[in-house]
Design a protein around this motif. Structure first.
Motif, PDB file in Angstrom:
ATOM      1  N   LYS A   1       0.962  -1.173  -0.031  1.00 10.40           N
ATOM      2  CA  LYS A   1      -0.009  -0.069  -0.009  1.00 10.40           C
ATOM      3  C   LYS A   1       1.005   1.273  -0.076  1.00 10.40           C
ATOM      4  CE  LYS A   1      -3.680   2.194   2.603  1.00 10.40           C
ATOM      5  NZ  LYS A   1      -4.481   2.110   4.069  1.00 10.40           N
ATOM      6  N   ILE A   2       0.408   2.214  -0.890  1.00 10.83           N
ATOM      7  CA  ILE A   2       1.100   3.466  -0.963  1.00 10.83           C
ATOM      8  C   ILE A   2       1.008   4.396   0.561  1.00 10.83           C
ATOM      9  CG2 ILE A   2       1.472   5.759  -2.140  1.00 10.83           C
ATOM     10  CD1 ILE A   2       0.934   4.012  -4.693  1.00 10.83           C
ATOM     11  N   ASP A   3       2.098   4.861   0.927  1.00  4.79           N
ATOM     12  CA  ASP A   3       1.988   5.726   2.384  1.00  4.79           C
ATOM     13  C   ASP A   3       1.946   7.021   1.757  1.00  4.79           C
ATOM     14  OD1 ASP A   3       3.538   7.196   4.639  1.00  4.79           O
ATOM     15  OD2 ASP A   3       2.472   5.431   5.415  1.00  4.79           O
ATOM     16  N   LYS A   4       1.181   7.904   2.501  1.00  7.39           N
ATOM     17  CA  LYS A   4       1.204   9.321   1.961  1.00  7.39           C
ATOM     18  C   LYS A   4       2.742   9.869   1.991  1.00  7.39           C
ATOM     19  CE  LYS A   4      -1.584  13.612   2.959  1.00  7.39           C
ATOM     20  NZ  LYS A   4      -2.565  13.900   3.794  1.00  7.39           N
ATOM     21  N   ALA A   5       3.371   9.549   3.164  1.00  8.39           N
ATOM     22  CA  ALA A   5       4.940  10.099   2.885  1.00  8.39           C
ATOM     23  C   ALA A   5       5.517   9.970   1.760  1.00  8.39           C
ATOM     24  CB  ALA A   5       5.635   9.503   4.054  1.00  8.39           C
ATOM     25  N   GLU A   6       5.234   8.820   1.207  1.00 10.23           N
ATOM     26  CA  GLU A   6       6.016   8.379  -0.108  1.00 10.23           C
ATOM     27  C   GLU A   6       5.766   9.501  -1.379  1.00 10.23           C
ATOM     28  OE1 GLU A   6       6.151   4.331  -1.844  1.00 10.23           O
ATOM     29  OE2 GLU A   6       4.643   3.921  -0.281  1.00 10.23           O
ATOM     30  N   GLY A   7       4.837  10.471  -1.220  1.00 10.85           N
ATOM     31  CA  GLY A   7       4.456  11.250  -2.114  1.00 10.85           C
ATOM     32  C   GLY A   7       5.623  12.539  -2.256  1.00 10.85           C
ATOM     33  N   TRP A   8       6.336  12.694  -1.150  1.00 18.69           N
ATOM     34  CA  TRP A   8       7.402  13.622  -1.167  1.00 18.69           C
ATOM     35  C   TRP A   8       8.576  13.154  -1.669  1.00 18.69           C
ATOM     36  CZ3 TRP A   8       5.979  18.234   0.801  1.00 18.69           C
ATOM     37  CH2 TRP A   8       5.065  18.464   1.394  1.00 18.69           C
ATOM     38  N   LEU A   9       8.691  13.965  -3.064  1.00 21.10           N
ATOM     39  CA  LEU A   9       9.906  13.434  -4.001  1.00 21.10           C
ATOM     40  C   LEU A   9      11.324  13.487  -3.236  1.00 21.10           C
ATOM     41  CD1 LEU A   9       8.646  14.656  -7.238  1.00 21.10           C
ATOM     42  CD2 LEU A   9       8.313  12.539  -6.232  1.00 21.10           C
ATOM     43  N   ASP A  10      12.045  12.763  -3.569  1.00 18.64           N
ATOM     44  CA  ASP A  10      13.690  12.760  -3.191  1.00 18.64           C
ATOM     45  C   ASP A  10      14.288  13.085  -4.377  1.00 18.64           C
ATOM     46  OD1 ASP A  10      16.257  12.291  -2.535  1.00 18.64           O
ATOM     47  OD2 ASP A  10      16.129  10.159  -1.785  1.00 18.64           O
ATOM     48  N   TRP A  11      14.891  14.325  -4.542  1.00 17.63           N
ATOM     49  CA  TRP A  11      15.379  14.882  -5.749  1.00 17.63           C
ATOM     50  C   TRP A  11      16.922  14.050  -6.006  1.00 17.63           C
ATOM     51  CZ3 TRP A  11      12.439  17.267  -8.766  1.00 17.63           C
ATOM     52  CH2 TRP A  11      11.057  17.927  -8.113  1.00 17.63           C
ATOM     53  N   SER A  12      17.286  13.308  -5.021  1.00 17.68           N
ATOM     54  CA  SER A  12      18.545  12.760  -5.307  1.00 17.68           C
ATOM     55  C   SER A  12      18.484  11.410  -6.387  1.00 17.68           C
ATOM     56  CB  SER A  12      19.330  12.258  -4.165  1.00 17.68           C
ATOM     57  OG  SER A  12      18.690  11.227  -3.528  1.00 17.68           O
ATOM     58  N   ALA A  13      17.309  11.033  -6.729  1.00 23.42           N
ATOM     59  CA  ALA A  13      16.851  10.244  -7.206  1.00 23.42           C
ATOM     60  C   ALA A  13      17.128  10.551  -8.700  1.00 23.42           C
ATOM     61  CB  ALA A  13      15.269   9.459  -7.219  1.00 23.42           C
ATOM     62  N   SER A  14      16.792   9.498  -9.866  1.00 18.38           N
ATOM     63  CA  SER A  14      16.886   9.983 -11.297  1.00 18.38           C
ATOM     64  C   SER A  14      15.828  10.737 -11.664  1.00 18.38           C
ATOM     65  CB  SER A  14      17.150   8.921 -12.206  1.00 18.38           C
ATOM     66  OG  SER A  14      16.120   7.947 -12.308  1.00 18.38           O
ATOM     67  N   ALA A  15      15.885  11.442 -12.689  1.00 18.70           N
ATOM     68  CA  ALA A  15      14.684  12.456 -13.315  1.00 18.70           C
ATOM     69  C   ALA A  15      13.636  11.289 -13.472  1.00 18.70           C
ATOM     70  CB  ALA A  15      14.981  13.311 -14.460  1.00 18.70           C
ATOM     71  N   ALA A  16      14.043  10.263 -14.556  1.00 19.53           N
ATOM     72  CA  ALA A  16      13.114   9.144 -14.947  1.00 19.53           C
ATOM     73  C   ALA A  16      12.412   8.577 -13.871  1.00 19.53           C
ATOM     74  CB  ALA A  16      14.109   8.069 -15.781  1.00 19.53           C
ATOM     75  N   LEU A  17      13.156   8.043 -12.732  1.00 25.13           N
ATOM     76  CA  LEU A  17      12.491   7.538 -11.596  1.00 25.13           C
ATOM     77  C   LEU A  17      11.345   8.442 -11.106  1.00 25.13           C
ATOM     78  CD1 LEU A  17      11.565   5.507  -9.769  1.00 25.13           C
ATOM     79  CD2 LEU A  17      13.732   6.207  -8.362  1.00 25.13           C
ATOM     80  N   LEU A  18      11.732   9.896 -11.071  1.00 23.58           N
ATOM     81  CA  LEU A  18      10.747  10.756 -10.211  1.00 23.58           C
ATOM     82  C   LEU A  18       9.571  11.081 -11.202  1.00 23.58           C
ATOM     83  CD1 LEU A  18      13.065  13.297  -8.850  1.00 23.58           C
ATOM     84  CD2 LEU A  18      11.964  11.543  -7.687  1.00 23.58           C
ATOM     85  N   GLU A  19       9.826  11.026 -12.610  1.00 19.91           N
ATOM     86  CA  GLU A  19       8.829  11.303 -13.570  1.00 19.91           C
ATOM     87  C   GLU A  19       7.607  10.076 -13.358  1.00 19.91           C
ATOM     88  OE1 GLU A  19       6.272  10.667 -16.994  1.00 19.91           O
ATOM     89  OE2 GLU A  19       7.795   9.414 -16.407  1.00 19.91           O
ATOM     90  N   ARG A  20       8.072   8.830 -13.258  1.00 21.77           N
ATOM     91  CA  ARG A  20       7.089   7.818 -13.068  1.00 21.77           C
ATOM     92  C   ARG A  20       6.590   7.646 -11.656  1.00 21.77           C
ATOM     93  NH1 ARG A  20      11.591   4.688 -14.736  1.00 21.77           N
ATOM     94  NH2 ARG A  20      11.828   3.705 -12.640  1.00 21.77           N
ATOM     95  N   LYS A  21       7.029   8.067 -10.613  1.00 20.37           N
ATOM     96  CA  LYS A  21       6.469   8.340  -9.360  1.00 20.37           C
ATOM     97  C   LYS A  21       5.384   9.633  -9.645  1.00 20.37           C
ATOM     98  CE  LYS A  21      10.351   6.952  -6.100  1.00 20.37           C
ATOM     99  NZ  LYS A  21       9.479   6.148  -5.328  1.00 20.37           N
ATOM    100  N   VAL A  22       5.476  10.609 -10.136  1.00 14.91           N
ATOM    101  CA  VAL A  22       4.551  11.539 -10.271  1.00 14.91           C
ATOM    102  C   VAL A  22       3.218  10.995 -11.023  1.00 14.91           C
ATOM    103  CG1 VAL A  22       3.807  13.486 -11.621  1.00 14.91           C
ATOM    104  CG2 VAL A  22       6.154  13.475 -10.533  1.00 14.91           C
ATOM    105  N   ARG A  23       3.482  10.114 -12.064  1.00 12.65           N
ATOM    106  CA  ARG A  23       2.248   9.461 -12.586  1.00 12.65           C
ATOM    107  C   ARG A  23       1.741   8.556 -11.675  1.00 12.65           C
ATOM    108  NH1 ARG A  23       3.355   6.702 -16.716  1.00 12.65           N
ATOM    109  NH2 ARG A  23       5.869   6.577 -16.964  1.00 12.65           N
ATOM    110  N   ALA A  24       2.576   7.579 -10.888  1.00 14.86           N
ATOM    111  CA  ALA A  24       2.173   6.663  -9.957  1.00 14.86           C
ATOM    112  C   ALA A  24       1.277   7.181  -8.891  1.00 14.86           C
ATOM    113  CB  ALA A  24       3.219   5.799  -9.584  1.00 14.86           C
ATOM    114  N   TYR A  25       1.619   8.323  -8.511  1.00  9.92           N
ATOM    115  CA  TYR A  25       0.943   9.034  -7.444  1.00  9.92           C
ATOM    116  C   TYR A  25      -0.084   9.666  -7.668  1.00  9.92           C
ATOM    117  CZ  TYR A  25       5.250   7.206  -4.953  1.00  9.92           C
ATOM    118  OH  TYR A  25       6.236   6.362  -4.741  1.00  9.92           O
TER     119      TYR A  25
END
Length: 330
Positions: free
Chosen positions: A218-242
């Motif tokens: 289950k997705i926890d609300k805290a997961e929504g806060w992006l960790d900018w040290s990750a790759s842009a590709a991963l963060l773009e997917r997180k934006v769509r996933a959340y």
């Protein structure tokens, strides 16, 4: 007559229930009871809101039970007693949100398939055994999977471990969000469950492969806060996933932001992750651990989703500003 008890909660499940009820109007199918989760507080006023499945069942005059648990307690006992009184042929489950203990799975009389009798069928939004668990749609997008799908499966005591009865895949498009993919998968799940029930005597239960198993917590609300040290590709997917829950988020100073649409850019500037490299009508360029994330639609708390051009007109952002996470989730 086939007696079906349906258990589900969100809109994903309501689409399947509506498809079953549509067939039931002109056939020997009957849905005498629906199980769903209890009403939940929602909105700014935190008023109790019924689930989409409850709304649909109530509108069709179907009895609804919403016990907080099926394991123990008076409501659980009463629900089991009601199920035994109805003696359904099968339970159909879709995103119910409660675990069905073995004594519940044993209540239905069962439907006969080519490989034996089945008492409970689940509509699961992944290609099992990949993404067993609560959030298969979002996790598939987050992981960058090329495809997903629906698996109609026989339920057992495990977490999405039962034999597979029917499955169909669909591609995950580059612009798919959890919201858009849920709509598509809901329609597919509705079609497949109707097909499975119509041709149940032709179904063959196939054990899930031992390899390729993973879980979708289950997705926890805290997961929504992006960790900018990750790759842009991963963060773009997180934006769509959340999207829609919990929504990708970042802090601009003391201002919380929701990020709804982004794209990636290779980037040619060295800067600390989270640093704004440029902000213009085309988007807000933010340095990541690898590449740049370009934010094209975002929102302030209490505001509307806005394109970058409109947002910057009311909330200026400049090169050198930083997007961060709250200290509590660092």
């Amino acid at each position: 007559m086939m007696q079906i008890v349906f258990a589900g909660t969100p809109e994903f499940a309501a689409v399947a229930l509506a498809a079953i009820l549509e067939v039931a109007e002109g056939s020997a199918w009957r849905v005498p009871l629906v199980l769903t989760q209890p009403d939940r507080p929602a909105g700014r006023g935190l008023k109790l809101v019924a689930s989409p499945v409850k709304h649909l069942a109530a509108a069709r005059g179907i009895e609804v039970l919403a016990p907080p648990s099926l394991r123990k307690g008076e409501e659980a006992a009463a629900t089991k007693e009601r199920l035994r009184a109805i003696a359904p042929d099968v339970l159909v489950v879709a995103a119910y949100g409660l675990i069905l203990p073995p004594d519940v799975l044993e209540i239905p009389r069962g439907l006969q398939t080519r490989s034996g009798s089945i008492t409970a069928i689940n509509i699961h939004a992944s290609l099992l055994p990949r993404w067993r668990g609560a959030a298969p749609i979002a996790r598939a997008i987050e992981a960058g999977d090329a495809e997903t799908g629906i698996t109609i499966m026989q339920m057992d005591a495990g977490l999405d471990t039962g034999p597979m009865l029917l499955a169909e895949s669909i591609p995950i498009e580059a612009d798919d969000t959890a919201a858009s993919l849920t709509v598509e998968l809901a329609a597919l799940g509705a079609r497949l469950i109707v097909s499975a029930l119509r041709d149940v005597d032709r179904l063959v239960a196939t054990p899930q492969p031992a390899s390729g198993v993973n879980y979708a917590p289950k997705i926890d609300k805290a997961e929504g806060w992006l960790d900018w040290s990750a790759s842009a590709a991963l963060l773009e997917r997180k934006v769509r996933a959340y999207d829609p829950f919990p929504g990708a988020a970042a802090m601009l100073g003391e201002i919380p932001l929701k990020l709804w649409r982004t794209r990636t850019d290779a980037g040619d500037k060295a800067a600390a992750p989270g640093t704004v490299l440029a902000a213009n009508a085309g988007g807000i360029h933010v340095a990541c651990g690898e590449g740049e994330l370009v934010i094209t639609e975002l929102q302030r708390a209490g505001g509307k989703r806005l394109a970058a051009r409109e947002f910057l007109a009311g909330t200026p952002i400049h090169a050198g500003d930083r997007l961060t996470r709250p200290f509590a989730v660092q």
